[in-house]
Scaffold this active site. Structure first.
Site, short mmCIF file in Angstrom:
data_model
loop_
_atom_site.label_atom_id
_atom_site.label_comp_id
_atom_site.label_asym_id
_atom_site.label_seq_id
_atom_site.Cartn_x
_atom_site.Cartn_y
_atom_site.Cartn_z
N SER A 41 0.82 -1.21 0.00
CA SER A 41 0.00 0.00 0.00
C SER A 41 0.85 1.27 0.00
O SER A 41 1.99 1.26 0.47
CB SER A 41 -0.92 0.03 1.22
OG SER A 41 -1.71 -1.13 1.28
N1 SAH Z 1 -1.16 -4.84 3.80
C1 SAH Z 1 -0.39 -5.18 2.64
C2 SAH Z 1 -1.14 -4.81 1.38
C3 SAH Z 1 -1.24 -5.97 0.51
S1 SAH Z 1 -2.34 -5.88 -0.85
C4 SAH Z 1 0.98 -4.57 2.69
O1 SAH Z 1 1.27 -3.77 3.59
O2 SAH Z 1 1.81 -4.90 1.84
C5 SAH Z 1 -3.70 -6.85 -0.25
C6 SAH Z 1 -3.39 -8.25 0.17
O3 SAH Z 1 -4.64 -8.83 0.56
C7 SAH Z 1 -2.85 -9.15 -0.94
O4 SAH Z 1 -1.66 -9.73 -0.52
C8 SAH Z 1 -3.94 -10.19 -1.15
O5 SAH Z 1 -3.46 -11.46 -1.49
C9 SAH Z 1 -4.61 -10.19 0.21
N2 SAH Z 1 -5.99 -10.71 0.21
C10 SAH Z 1 -6.98 -10.53 -0.69
N3 SAH Z 1 -8.09 -11.17 -0.31
C11 SAH Z 1 -7.80 -11.78 0.87
C12 SAH Z 1 -8.54 -12.60 1.77
N4 SAH Z 1 -9.81 -12.93 1.55
N5 SAH Z 1 -7.92 -13.04 2.89
C13 SAH Z 1 -6.62 -12.72 3.15
N6 SAH Z 1 -5.88 -11.96 2.35
C14 SAH Z 1 -6.45 -11.48 1.22
#
Ligand code: SAH
Length: 227
Positions: free
Chosen positions: A75
């Site tokens: 993010s």
């Molecule tokens: N918080 C992260 C942002 C990652 S982007 C950071 O600081 O880097 C969002 C993430 O959510 C992705 O890795 C994706 O695989 C995950 N995601 C999407 N749907 C999900 C779900 N149902 N349960 C767990 N993770 C999920």
């Protein structure tokens, strides 16, 4: 080394992760309305360049989302700051928090750097394994599991804060249920191209109020596990 290199290390690509570059990001976050010094300090301290591929490290302290593989992104720092700040709003003193969507592990590390007891859930196994290595290398004690985060982590709840870092068309009821009285849930809610960063507060009597913090763009919250 030439005089020019000594005078302008960044001009030749050195120092792109230096404290000066990080401080510039903090100034930018301040200019864009982030006021909580604890949050700014966590962002100043946690090395974001260690949460992305080395090839992108020179861009680590730009205020932008960056690819982390599997079609996912780390993010934007401003969004991380805004979501984290929301957990501490109105004098709240959260202790135990849940993150849905570990991704690179950066948001979880920021929460841990603030002294919170962090639980994080990720559906893509490979991303989670890489994030866990980073937590270990940096000395963060973060609980994580490979699961569909839409079910939350009921055995370890309730949580004083819940941060959802992937977008859904509506707030997920199961997560709101795991919010402790006095707790705050932040989540991007909306369509696939653009969402609103929604903030849901549960007061001491369990009464819920909602606010729209900002327009944001997140990757989607998906079902099912990937190895
Ligand atoms: N918080 C992260 C942002 C990652 S982007 C950071 O600081 O880097 C969002 C993430 O959510 C992705 O890795 C994706 O695989 C995950 N995601 C999407 N749907 C999900 C779900 N149902 N349960 C767990 N993770 C999920």
């Amino acid at each position: 080394m030439t005089a020019r290199m000594r005078l302008h290390p960044e001009a030749i690509g050195m120092g792109m992760t230096s404290q000066r570059v990080r401080d510039r990001l903090i100034e930018r976050l301040r200019e864009n309305g982030i006021v909580d010094e604890r949050v700014l300090n966590a962002i100043r301290t946690v090395p974001r360049h260690l949460f992305i591929d080395e090839a992108l490290a020179t861009r680590a302290y730009e205020d932008t989302a960056l690819p982390i593989g599997h079609g996912q992104t780390i993010s934007q720092p401003w969004v991380v700051a805004k979501m984290t700040e929301a957990l501490f709003a109105n004098g709240a003193q959260p202790a135990r928090v849940l993150e849905v969507g570990t991704g690179s592990g950066y948001q979880a590390a920021i929460l841990a750097a603030l002294g919170l007891e962090v639980h994080t859930v990720e559906r893509i196994g490979e991303l989670l394994r890489t994030a866990r290595k980073r937590f270990r290398a940096l000395g963060f004690n973060i609980r994580s599991k490979h699961d569909d985060g839409r079910i939350g982590w009921p055995e370890n709840g309730p949580f004083d804060g819940i941060v959802v870092t992937a977008a859904a068309p509506a707030l997920v009821d199961a997560l709101a249920t795991q919010l402790a009285p006095g707790g705050t849930l932040v989540a991007p809610v909306g369509g696939s191209c653009a969402q609103s960063l929604m903030c849901l507060r549960k007061d001491a009597d369990g009464v819920i109020s909602q606010a729209n913090l900002a327009p944001v763009v997140f990757v989607p919250l998906l079902s099912g596990l990937v190895d």
